[in-house]
Design an enzyme around this catalytic site. Structure first.
Site, PDB file in Angstrom:
ATOM      1  N   HIS A 103      54.108  18.319 -17.335  1.00 48.35           N
ATOM      2  CA  HIS A 103      53.131  18.145 -16.255  1.00 48.35           C
ATOM      3  C   HIS A 103      53.856  18.219 -14.908  1.00 48.35           C
ATOM      4  O   HIS A 103      55.085  18.270 -14.859  1.00 48.35           O
ATOM      5  CB  HIS A 103      52.387  16.807 -16.396  1.00 48.35           C
ATOM      6  CG  HIS A 103      53.289  15.627 -16.480  1.00 48.35           C
ATOM      7  ND1 HIS A 103      53.507  14.914 -17.640  1.00 48.35           N
ATOM      8  CD2 HIS A 103      54.083  15.043 -15.554  1.00 48.35           C
ATOM      9  CE1 HIS A 103      54.360  13.942 -17.417  1.00 48.35           C
ATOM     10  NE2 HIS A 103      54.729  14.003 -16.161  1.00 48.35           N
TER      11      HIS A 103
HETATM   12  C1  T46 Z   1      58.313  12.381 -15.910  1.00 52.35           C
HETATM   13  C2  T46 Z   1      58.846  11.963 -17.225  1.00 52.35           C
HETATM   14  C3  T46 Z   1      60.326  11.894 -17.262  1.00 52.35           C
HETATM   15  C4  T46 Z   1      51.912   4.269 -17.437  1.00 52.35           C
HETATM   16  O1  T46 Z   1      50.959   3.539 -17.758  1.00 52.35           O
HETATM   17  N1  T46 Z   1      52.714   3.947 -16.383  1.00 52.35           N
HETATM   18  C5  T46 Z   1      53.778   4.710 -16.007  1.00 52.35           C
HETATM   19  O2  T46 Z   1      54.469   4.362 -15.050  1.00 52.35           O
HETATM   20  C6  T46 Z   1      54.042   5.916 -16.744  1.00 52.35           C
HETATM   21  C7  T46 Z   1      55.213   6.830 -16.353  1.00 52.35           C
HETATM   22  C8  T46 Z   1      53.233   6.228 -17.788  1.00 52.35           C
HETATM   23  N2  T46 Z   1      52.187   5.418 -18.140  1.00 52.35           N
HETATM   24  C9  T46 Z   1      51.362   5.785 -19.308  1.00 52.35           C
HETATM   25  C10 T46 Z   1      50.555   7.056 -19.146  1.00 52.35           C
HETATM   26  C11 T46 Z   1      50.512   7.607 -20.553  1.00 52.35           C
HETATM   27  O3  T46 Z   1      49.431   7.003 -21.243  1.00 52.35           O
HETATM   28  O4  T46 Z   1      52.240   6.002 -20.408  1.00 52.35           O
HETATM   29  C12 T46 Z   1      51.811   7.103 -21.183  1.00 52.35           C
HETATM   30  C13 T46 Z   1      52.883   8.174 -21.234  1.00 52.35           C
HETATM   31  O5  T46 Z   1      53.075   8.672 -19.914  1.00 52.35           O
HETATM   32  P1  T46 Z   1      53.480  10.179 -19.603  1.00 52.35           P
HETATM   33  O6  T46 Z   1      52.658  11.105 -20.429  1.00 52.35           O
HETATM   34  O7  T46 Z   1      53.421  10.354 -18.127  1.00 52.35           O
HETATM   35  O8  T46 Z   1      55.002  10.192 -20.125  1.00 52.35           O
HETATM   36  P2  T46 Z   1      56.097  11.326 -20.037  1.00 52.35           P
HETATM   37  O9  T46 Z   1      57.343  10.760 -20.605  1.00 52.35           O
HETATM   38  O10 T46 Z   1      55.592  12.584 -20.638  1.00 52.35           O
HETATM   39  O11 T46 Z   1      56.313  11.598 -18.470  1.00 52.35           O
HETATM   40  C14 T46 Z   1      56.900  10.604 -17.653  1.00 52.35           C
HETATM   41  C15 T46 Z   1      56.433  10.780 -16.219  1.00 52.35           C
HETATM   42  O12 T46 Z   1      55.011  10.749 -16.151  1.00 52.35           O
HETATM   43  C16 T46 Z   1      56.893  12.070 -15.641  1.00 52.35           C
HETATM   44  O13 T46 Z   1      56.622  12.110 -14.261  1.00 52.35           O
HETATM   45  O14 T46 Z   1      58.961  13.082 -15.159  1.00 52.35           O
HETATM   46  O15 T46 Z   1      58.320  10.708 -17.679  1.00 52.35           O
END
Ligand code: T46
Length: 139
Positions: free
Chosen positions: A52
């Site tokens: 993303h």
């Molecule tokens: C990036 C990579 C390295 C939260 O509730 N709070 C938070 O601060 C974050 C980051 C996520 N969430 C929730 C949202 C989703 O339901 O945790 C779940 C997984 O999040 P996300 O799909 O964003 O996770 P990654 O590891 O794919 O991505 C994250 C960051 O969003 C992104 O900016 O660079 O880690």
């Protein structure tokens, strides 16, 4: 105005016989105030994270332990960074699509972010990213 290009940042380290201490101060070692810190661990082999972009969020990504690859797409081209040092982070500007993979066993991904969590800041659809980033083929 946030920086526009991804870049590697060498963090200051206090090296001592009893261990190394690395420092990240918002506005000093990274070009934004720190709004949130999170970290990803217990990452199974073959997993990928990210996939993303963020409209406004700025982030520093550090391999606190182990190593992994970060693929950064600016809407025109993709560059891959291999992170494997706890004292070096990758600055990711807004509007850059990131995908993280090739995590080694036991790796820990630290992220220092400019703001709190806001799902409205995410672009999770590659076609939407392509449109907002300037019209190239979706990643
Ligand atoms: C990036 C990579 C390295 C939260 O509730 N709070 C938070 O601060 C974050 C980051 C996520 N969430 C929730 C949202 C989703 O339901 O945790 C779940 C997984 O999040 P996300 O799909 O964003 O996770 P990654 O590891 O794919 O991505 C994250 C960051 O969003 C992104 O900016 O660079 O880690």
């Amino acid at each position: 105005m946030p920086y526009q290009q991804p870049s590697l940042v060498r963090l200051p380290v206090m090296e001592e016989p009893r261990g190394d201490l690395a420092i990240i101060e918002g506005g000093v070692h990274i070009p934004f105030a720190i709004g949130r810190v999170y970290y990803i661990y217990k990452i199974p082999g073959g997993a990928a994270r990210g996939g993303h972009a963020h409209r406004t969020l700025q982030q520093l990504v550090v391999a606190l332990a182990g190593s992994f690859d970060v693929h950064i797409d600016n809407g025109t081209s993709t560059v891959t960074y291999h992170l494997d040092r706890a004292h070096t982070g990758l600055l990711i500007p807004p509007m850059h699509w990131r995908t993280l993979d090739s995590f080694t066993e036991g790796s820990v991904c630290l992220v220092v972010a400019s703001d709190g969590y806001d799902e409205a800041d995410y672009i999770r659809d590659p076609d939407e990213f392509s449109r907002e980033a300037g019209g190239r083929t979706a990643p």
